[in-house]
Design a protein around this motif. Structure first.
Motif, short mmCIF file in Angstrom:
data_model
loop_
_atom_site.label_atom_id
_atom_site.label_comp_id
_atom_site.label_asym_id
_atom_site.label_seq_id
_atom_site.Cartn_x
_atom_site.Cartn_y
_atom_site.Cartn_z
N PHE A 70 1.53 2.87 6.18
CA PHE A 70 0.57 1.75 6.23
C PHE A 70 -0.66 2.09 5.41
O PHE A 70 -1.14 1.28 4.61
CB PHE A 70 0.18 1.48 7.69
N LEU A 71 -1.19 3.31 5.57
CA LEU A 71 -2.40 3.69 4.83
C LEU A 71 -2.15 3.71 3.33
O LEU A 71 -2.97 3.24 2.55
CB LEU A 71 -2.88 5.07 5.29
N THR A 72 -0.97 4.22 2.91
CA THR A 72 -0.65 4.26 1.48
C THR A 72 -0.58 2.85 0.91
O THR A 72 -1.16 2.56 -0.15
CB THR A 72 0.70 4.95 1.27
N LEU A 73 0.13 1.96 1.62
CA LEU A 73 0.27 0.59 1.12
C LEU A 73 -1.09 -0.11 1.07
O LEU A 73 -1.39 -0.84 0.11
CB LEU A 73 1.22 -0.20 2.03
N ALA A 74 -1.93 0.12 2.10
CA ALA A 74 -3.24 -0.54 2.13
C ALA A 74 -4.09 -0.06 0.97
O ALA A 74 -4.74 -0.87 0.29
CB ALA A 74 -3.93 -0.26 3.46
N ALA A 75 -4.09 1.25 0.70
CA ALA A 75 -4.88 1.77 -0.41
C ALA A 75 -4.36 1.20 -1.73
O ALA A 75 -5.15 0.76 -2.58
CB ALA A 75 -4.81 3.29 -0.44
N ILE A 132 1.53 -6.37 3.73
CA ILE A 132 1.76 -4.98 4.16
C ILE A 132 2.66 -4.96 5.40
O ILE A 132 3.60 -4.15 5.50
CB ILE A 132 0.42 -4.29 4.45
N ILE A 133 2.38 -5.89 6.34
CA ILE A 133 3.19 -5.92 7.56
C ILE A 133 4.63 -6.29 7.24
O ILE A 133 5.59 -5.73 7.81
CB ILE A 133 2.55 -6.89 8.58
N LEU A 134 4.81 -7.22 6.28
CA LEU A 134 6.17 -7.58 5.88
C LEU A 134 6.92 -6.37 5.31
O LEU A 134 8.08 -6.11 5.67
CB LEU A 134 6.11 -8.71 4.85
N VAL A 135 6.21 -5.61 4.45
CA VAL A 135 6.87 -4.43 3.85
C VAL A 135 7.21 -3.41 4.93
O VAL A 135 8.31 -2.82 4.93
CB VAL A 135 5.96 -3.82 2.77
N HIS A 165 11.34 -0.72 8.14
CA HIS A 165 11.91 -0.32 9.42
C HIS A 165 13.34 -0.81 9.56
O HIS A 165 14.20 -0.10 10.08
CB HIS A 165 11.06 -0.86 10.58
N GLN A 166 13.59 -2.06 9.07
CA GLN A 166 14.95 -2.58 9.14
C GLN A 166 15.90 -1.73 8.29
O GLN A 166 17.04 -1.50 8.67
CB GLN A 166 14.98 -4.02 8.62
N MET A 167 15.39 -1.26 7.12
CA MET A 167 16.24 -0.45 6.25
C MET A 167 16.33 0.98 6.72
O MET A 167 17.10 1.76 6.15
CB MET A 167 15.69 -0.47 4.82
N ASP A 168 15.51 1.35 7.72
CA ASP A 168 15.55 2.70 8.30
C ASP A 168 15.23 3.77 7.26
O ASP A 168 15.92 4.78 7.14
CB ASP A 168 16.93 2.97 8.93
#
Lengths: 157, 101, 121
Positions: free
Chosen positions: A9-14, A35-38, A43-46
């Motif tokens: 989450f932090l990486t995507l937000a930055a 970000i939440i969608l990604v 998580h779905q792709m594990d």
């Protein structure tokens, strides 16, 4: 698992904040939604696990990077010198080298470091052997001396 | 200095194009195209500074990703047997590397 | 302070341009595919790195700086991956490198990679 989600989450937000450059409320909300969608999709792709977020490396990786940058600059100077000296001065070599890393992550880091250093390219990685093509025979010898191997093995623990 | 660096990148791109046209094997051409793409990323960034428009950097990021994906895609395709290298197509290869098919 | 930054960024740009042109010369001069790959590796690491660091010193905006760092990281991630994939595809499809004569045990390695190449066909 929780730690990896937070770090992703932090990486995507930055990444999003640095690429966007607009900070009005609507745009920020859209960014949070994406970000939440990604996060949901990964998580779905594990794929949120130790392999994609190697957090245990962060302790020692900075020192390794500094050493690797120094090596890259030295190798670059050598290769540029041999480009201007011409094709008589090079001695291309193809060789198998044994590696001592245990984990997949360590092997991949070692192989990628060899490829990133100009003058040596990893061609194949099978079990605990790599095939390396080098511009100079002495590059192979310095790889066999095992300075880089030892430093990558230190990273593994 | 920015303009001089841009010109140097142009020269490097020209040399890569020459290798791409004359390259004896298929892989030389892909290598030249890959180098051309890397140089294009640098050229776009430099042009953004020369023209005073830093928005060009976004295009440079996208171009780096496109370049990477295109090279990987072509090489995935090369795993099929159509790209099998035969020594007859390369005149300068003096080693005997005939294979039984 | 201003002049120090200008001079150092100009120096970085000069080194980067020189290394890039050297890589271009190398891709024309070297005898076979695998050695040309090393010339391209030079332009991918030090050439791109020096030019992007020079631009970072020029930049005044933080976002521009961050984007340049991002381009540099992407280049450093992409460059070894493409050269590895290219070399692996070439070796598995039977393109043999020209080797210098004084290297030992090259014949066994050639034999083996020839076997992998022919087993794939």
């Amino acid at each position: 698992m929780k730690r990896h989600t937070i770090s992703l989450f932090l990486t995507l937000a930055a990444f999003w904040l640095l690429n966007s450059g607009h900070y009005s409320t609507l745009i920020l909300l859209l960014g949070a939604a994406s970000i939440i969608l990604v996060l949901f999709i990964s998580h779905q792709m594990d794929v949120v696990d130790q392999e994609s977020q190697p957090l245990y490396l962060t302790r020692n990786i900075l020192g390794y990077y500094l050493w690797l940058i120094k090596e890259i600059i030295k190798a670059n100077i050598t290769v540029v010198k041999h480009i201007w000296l011409g094709k008589e001065s090079i001695s291309p070599t193809l060789k198998k080298i044994k590696i001592s890393q245990k984990t997949d992550m360590g092997k991949v880091i070692y192989a990628n470091s060899i490829s990133l250093t100009p003058g040596t390219v990893t061609i194949d990685l099978v079990d605990d052997e790599i095939i390396v093509h080098a511009l100079l025979y002495k590059d192979i010898e310095s790889l066999k001396a095992g300075e880089m191997d030892r430093r990558v093995s230190l990273l593994e623990r | 200095m920015l303009v001089a660096a841009t010109l140097a990148i142009f020269i490097a791109m020209t040399l890569a194009i020459i290798r791409g046209i004359s390259g004896p094997t298929f892989y030389d051409r892909i290598l030249a195209v890959n180098m051309f793409g890397t140089k294009t990323v640098l050229l776009i960034s430099l042009l953004g500074f020369v023209m005073g428009r830093p928005e060009f950097l976004d295009i440079a990021i996208v171009y780096a990703l496109i370049n990477f994906i295109s090279v990987i895609a072509v090489l995935r395709y090369s795993d099929t047997n159509q790209f099998k290298h035969t020594p007859a197509t390369e005149t300068s290869n003096h080693q005997s590397t005939e294979k039984e098919h | 302070m201003e002049i120090v930054i200008n001079i150092s960024s100009g120096l970085c740009l000069f080194i980067g341009s020189f290394v890039c042109v050297s890589g271009g010369i190398g891709i024309l001069r070297f005898p076979d595919f695998y050695t040309r790959m090393h010339a391209v590796g030079v332009t991918g690491t030090l050439g791109a790195g020096m030019i992007l660091i020079g631009l970072m010193l020029y930049s005044t905006d933080f976002l521009v700086f961050a984007k340049l760092v991002m381009i540099l990281l992407l280049t450093l991630l992409i460059s070894p991956t493409t050269s590895h994939v290219l070399a692996k595809a070439a070796l598995h499809n039977g393109l043999m490198p020209k080797l210098s004569q004084n290297t030992v045990e090259q014949s066994s390695l050639e034999q083996e990679s020839k076997e992998t190449a022919s087993s794939k066909s």
